[in-house]
Write a protein that holds these residues in place. Structure first.
Motif, PDB file in Angstrom:
ATOM      1  N   LEU A  33      20.783  39.644 -26.445  1.00 32.99           N
ATOM      2  CA  LEU A  33      21.345  38.912 -27.584  1.00 32.99           C
ATOM      3  C   LEU A  33      22.587  38.116 -27.171  1.00 32.99           C
ATOM      4  O   LEU A  33      22.836  37.024 -27.694  1.00 32.99           O
ATOM      5  N   SER A  42      12.163  29.883 -35.015  1.00 29.26           N
ATOM      6  CA  SER A  42      12.532  30.512 -36.274  1.00 29.26           C
ATOM      7  C   SER A  42      12.680  32.017 -36.099  1.00 29.26           C
ATOM      8  O   SER A  42      12.166  32.606 -35.141  1.00 29.26           O
ATOM      9  N   LYS A  43      13.407  32.644 -37.033  1.00 26.53           N
ATOM     10  CA  LYS A  43      13.586  34.089 -36.959  1.00 26.53           C
ATOM     11  C   LYS A  43      12.263  34.835 -37.067  1.00 26.53           C
ATOM     12  O   LYS A  43      12.036  35.831 -36.379  1.00 26.53           O
ATOM     13  N   LEU A  44      11.371  34.340 -37.933  1.00 28.66           N
ATOM     14  CA  LEU A  44      10.064  34.976 -38.089  1.00 28.66           C
ATOM     15  C   LEU A  44       9.274  34.904 -36.782  1.00 28.66           C
ATOM     16  O   LEU A  44       8.700  35.899 -36.333  1.00 28.66           O
ATOM     17  N   SER A  46      10.466  34.510 -33.803  1.00 26.13           N
ATOM     18  CA  SER A  46      11.140  35.341 -32.819  1.00 26.13           C
ATOM     19  C   SER A  46      10.750  36.805 -32.967  1.00 26.13           C
ATOM     20  O   SER A  46      10.478  37.500 -31.978  1.00 26.13           O
ATOM     21  N   LEU A  47      10.689  37.281 -34.213  1.00 26.78           N
ATOM     22  CA  LEU A  47      10.297  38.664 -34.457  1.00 26.78           C
ATOM     23  C   LEU A  47       8.839  38.903 -34.082  1.00 26.78           C
ATOM     24  O   LEU A  47       8.486  39.968 -33.553  1.00 26.78           O
TER      25      LEU A  47
END
Length: 269
Positions: A33, A42-44, A46-47
């Motif tokens: 991090l 995007s965060k989605l 990335s997850l």
């Protein structure tokens, strides 16, 4: 020294493998991090990619472990506690690679993500090996008997190669060797001849270097070698080295072709 080397925090007695494996995951992730480059992902997404990586690594580490001794694995099919009791770093790395590539294709992300993982992986693996070493014979990561000055008695009166320590030293050397590529991946200190840095190159060399190291180290591990004199780890390492050798060669050829420094007719086919 008496193995396992338990660590005490107040009245708590902590097993070294549990402690250092937890530290490896926690610190490795925090370093990731801290050092990762800005991205438009995007965060989605990335997850999703992270989930694919974790799933692939978990499955790969188990599958390769089960192939260490196929006969024993077959005999223990009903003993789930034995089958789920081991894992391999090489299987985790290659399984994670497959998982992340499949997930990237599924979500439509076409850029390399590997370079950001190199130093977190090196740090996490080194910390994990501290736990392996302090666990001793119970961890089954030690080497064969030796008369070398590096030999360690893990508690049974036999001096063995401390392959965990060898790996920690190798990872430290590898981290230093990869630092120029780290700077290039960040766009710092690029000489004119290298200003076409190929994204993902640092991760490719990390994987190639580690797989080559493990291929050699497995010759001094007291594990079965049932595959034409090779063991499960060595087969996986050879497959990975073929893949990364091809990948590095192809990327270099594409880089030269795009830069126009070498005509297509002069490039190897």
């Amino acid at each position: 020294m008496e193995f396992p080397v338990y660590l005490y925090v107040g009245s708590w007695r902590i097993h070294p493998h549990v402690l250092f494996e937890a530290l490896a995951y926690f610190i490795g992730f925090r370093v990731y991090l801290w050092t990762r480059r800005p991205s438009s992902m995007s965060k989605l997404m990335s997850l999703q990619i992270l989930a694919g990586t974790i799933a692939g690594a978990a499955l790969g580490s188990k599958l390769l472990f089960w192939l260490e001794d196929p006969v024993a694995t077959w005999e223990q099919l009903r003993q789930f506690n034995l089958l789920w009791g081991g894992k391999t770093i090489v299987g985790g790395l290659l399984g994670g690679l497959i998982g992340v590539e499949l997930t990237k294709r599924w979500v439509g992300w076409k850029h390399s993500t590997g370079d950001d993982f190199v130093y977190p992986l090196i740090l996490g693996m080194a910390l994990g090996r501290v736990g392996c070493f302090l666990t001793g014979l119970d961890d089954h990561t030690y080497g064969t008997p030796t008369t070398w000055v590096t030999g360690v008695d893990f508690g049974d009166g036999i001096l063995r190669h401390p392959t965990q320590l060898y790996e920690m030293v190798f990872l430290a050397v590898l981290a230093l060797l990869l630092y120029p590529l780290y700077r290039q991946s960040r766009g710092r200190g690029l000489p004119s001849s290298l200003d076409g840095y190929v994204s993902g190159r640092m991760f490719q060399w990390f994987m190639a270097g580690y797989l080559l190291f493990r291929l050699v180290m497995e010759w001094i591990k007291p594990t079965p070698h049932p595959y034409f004199g090779l063991n499960n780890i060595q087969l996986a390492c050879i497959a990975g080295l073929i893949y990364y050798g091809w990948l590095i060669a192809v990327k270099d050829k594409d880089k030269l072709r795009r830069s126009g420094t070498v005509p297509d007719s002069d490039l190897p086919s």
